[in-house]
Motif scaffolding. Structure first.
Motif, PDB file in Angstrom:
ATOM      1  N   ALA A 197     -55.285 -19.051  60.019  1.00 26.75           N
ATOM      2  CA  ALA A 197     -54.945 -20.363  60.075  1.00 26.75           C
ATOM      3  C   ALA A 197     -56.682 -21.217  60.123  1.00 26.75           C
ATOM      4  O   ALA A 197     -57.178 -19.650  59.665  1.00 26.75           O
ATOM      5  CB  ALA A 197     -55.199 -20.958  62.104  1.00 26.75           C
ATOM      6  N   ASP A 198     -56.837 -21.922  59.490  1.00 25.62           N
ATOM      7  CA  ASP A 198     -58.069 -23.049  59.129  1.00 25.62           C
ATOM      8  C   ASP A 198     -59.230 -22.228  60.452  1.00 25.62           C
ATOM      9  O   ASP A 198     -59.019 -23.448  61.460  1.00 25.62           O
ATOM     10  CB  ASP A 198     -58.355 -24.470  58.242  1.00 25.62           C
ATOM     11  CG  ASP A 198     -56.949 -23.902  57.240  1.00 25.62           C
ATOM     12  OD1 ASP A 198     -57.263 -22.699  56.737  1.00 25.62           O
ATOM     13  OD2 ASP A 198     -56.075 -25.614  56.845  1.00 25.62           O
ATOM     14  N   LEU A 199     -60.409 -22.176  60.551  1.00 26.02           N
ATOM     15  CA  LEU A 199     -61.070 -22.304  61.343  1.00 26.02           C
ATOM     16  C   LEU A 199     -62.962 -22.939  60.800  1.00 26.02           C
ATOM     17  O   LEU A 199     -63.735 -22.178  60.091  1.00 26.02           O
ATOM     18  CB  LEU A 199     -61.825 -21.111  61.872  1.00 26.02           C
ATOM     19  CG  LEU A 199     -60.288 -19.901  62.253  1.00 26.02           C
ATOM     20  CD1 LEU A 199     -61.094 -17.801  61.983  1.00 26.02           C
ATOM     21  CD2 LEU A 199     -59.509 -20.260  63.173  1.00 26.02           C
ATOM     22  N   PRO A 200     -62.355 -24.075  61.104  1.00 23.67           N
ATOM     23  CA  PRO A 200     -63.651 -25.045  60.699  1.00 23.67           C
ATOM     24  C   PRO A 200     -65.157 -24.641  60.722  1.00 23.67           C
ATOM     25  O   PRO A 200     -65.859 -24.428  60.281  1.00 23.67           O
ATOM     26  CB  PRO A 200     -63.657 -26.158  60.651  1.00 23.67           C
ATOM     27  CG  PRO A 200     -61.847 -26.607  61.234  1.00 23.67           C
ATOM     28  CD  PRO A 200     -61.626 -25.536  61.336  1.00 23.67           C
ATOM     29  N   GLY A 201     -65.376 -23.781  62.075  1.00 25.91           N
ATOM     30  CA  GLY A 201     -66.540 -23.117  62.461  1.00 25.91           C
ATOM     31  C   GLY A 201     -66.078 -21.772  62.509  1.00 25.91           C
ATOM     32  O   GLY A 201     -67.668 -21.073  62.785  1.00 25.91           O
TER      33      GLY A 201
END
Length: 468
Positions: free
Chosen positions: A314-318
């Motif tokens: 999954a994309d994890l912006p942080g």
């Protein structure tokens, strides 16, 4: 609950068992049916309680991984109980004839069952099914990490059972410690290897026999005889069920070096196909609590600091997941001495280790503590004998994972660091029974021929016929 209260509960069950030490088939069947009805009538409440305990537990996973196998196990026991209870005739050796012998299954007495948090219903009901079928009285200690389910299950058991037959205990660590110190006739513990050592030591002081279901690191070996996409597709479900919080979840993958990149890509693709936006998907469960979440993130931080690569699904912006869920993540280039490879992961993290020769992969598995399950992916039939004879594990599964736990006609249990003893089906019935030999003679007894004095002809004949 105080230690005195625990002892009082135990003494109540002990006295009740002594007054009625051999329940009939009808009584045992009634107890199993009560347990089954308890589950069937309260499926929604059970799902909601576990959802609250986890802070987000897929109701579908509760149905598929807890309620369904619990009911399957109870139905299997109900179908076979009458046969399990029968005495088994044993033909005695010619030297001791005429005589008769039988093996009679007898209830042990009061059984203790210590249940973990990850599958709180199934890992209570599974052992209970075996113990009640065998005619025992049972005390169940539930995990302090699932308080809502613990409160619900205790109430339901009180409504359906006499506490002299079955009772549920809730409480913190000190209650678990006191529970393990009770002089049960048998104690079954499911949990970590570290805690299992303490449970076994406590039981040893009472000479209480134990069944330990401990887990450990269950490896996956991918052979070159299977398309790596096929292996990846089959492993996603096993790794993601209950967010990897499963004692037989794949713990690391040994993959041919030239296929590691393909495996990673196919695995991540399959996660997205099954769960789409995994972090916002109610079918994907959360980590049970902050303590377990921080433990898992600590493993990942250490591995990355040592040079490993993290492949998130999954994309994890942080840079790190936020909230109670951790998306599935593969780890490559991990140091074999990292914490990730030294401890049972118990989460949606899957290290992928490259190997060149299959012998090296087998040696890697054999150099480590014996696992609860070993998963081998490959269509070459020669693999079956090679792994069956060349490795040790609680179970050996080819071309899939996890499903063997729900097979009631096969024993479930570990070996070495992953546990001792087993249950399920008739094996569970025997675990919680004393298979008592009952032998005897009628009026004629040839044993008189061997009475002293020892220099007579019968002794010479026996030595000539049997000591050779």
């Amino acid at each position: 609950m105080s230690q005195d209260s625990l002892h009082a509960l135990f003494e109540t069950q002990k006295q009740a068992y002594r007054q009625h030490p051999y329940p009939s088939y009808a009584e045992r069947r009634d107890r199993l049916l009560r347990l089954k009805q308890l589950i069937l009538d309260n499926q929604d409440a059970i799902g909601e309680a576990l959802n609250e305990d986890f802070g987000g537990r897929s109701v579908h996973e509760t149905v598929n991984a807890e309620i369904l196998p619990s009911i399957l196990g109870l139905n299997h026991a109900l179908r076979h109980l009458k046969g399990w209870m029968k005495s088994r005739r044993r033909l005695l050796p010619m030297l001791f004839q005429p005589a008769w012998g039988r093996l009679t299954p007898q209830p042990l007495g009061v059984v203790g069952i210590m249940v973990p948090w990850n599958y709180a219903l199934y890992l209570a009901v599974g052992p209970l099914t075996s113990a009640l079928a065998a005619g025992n009285h049972c005390m169940v200690k539930l995990s302090e990490f699932t308080p809502r389910f613990g409160e619900l299950f205790a109430r339901l058991v009180r409504e359906h059972f006499d506490p002299e037959v079955l009772t549920v205990v809730n409480g913190e660590v000190e209650v678990s410690r006191a529970f393990s110190e009770l002089p049960f006739d048998h104690l079954l513990f499911t949990g970590s290897t570290a805690v299992g050592r303490h449970v076994m030591a406590a039981a040893a002081r009472n000479l209480t026999p134990v069944t330990l279901e401990l887990g450990g690191k269950s490896p996956v070996v991918i052979d070159r005889s299977i398309p790596v996409r096929e292996a990846a597709e089959r492993l996603v479900f096993a790794n993601c069920l209950n967010a990897g919080q499963t004692c037989v979840a794949p713990d690391y993958v040994l993959c041919p070096a030239e296929r590691v990149e393909d495996f990673v890509n196919f695995f991540l693709q399959e996660v997205r196909e099954q769960y789409d936006d995994v972090l916002n998907n109610s079918h994907y469960s959360a980590i049970i609590n902050d303590r377990q979440r921080e433990r898992l993130m600590g493993y990942l931080r250490q591995a990355e600091a040592q040079g490993a690569q993290l492949h998130w699904s999954a994309d994890l912006p942080g840079g790190e997941p936020v909230g109670g869920k951790i998306p599935p993540v593969l780890v490559t280039g991990v140091d074999p001495e990292a914490d990730l490879m030294q401890h049972e992961i118990f989460g949606p993290i899957l290290p992928v280790i490259a190997y060149d020769d299959l012998d090296d992969a087998i040696a890697f598995v054999n150099d480590r503590p014996r696992p609860l399950a070993l998963y081998v992916f490959g269509f070459d039939k020669a693999l079956r004998q090679r792994f069956a004879e060349g490795t040790h594990s609680g179970a050996l599964v080819f071309n899939d994972a996890l499903f063997h736990v729900a097979l009631e006609n096969l024993p479930f249990g570990g070996v070495g660091h992953s546990g001792m003893g087993h249950y399920h089906g008739d094996d569970g019935f025997e675990t919680f029974s004393k298979l008592k030999p009952v032998v005897g003679k009628q009026r004629l007894s040839t044993l008189k021929l061997v009475y002293p004095p020892y220099d007579r002809w019968p002794h010479r004949l026996i030595k000539k016929l049997f000591i050779r």
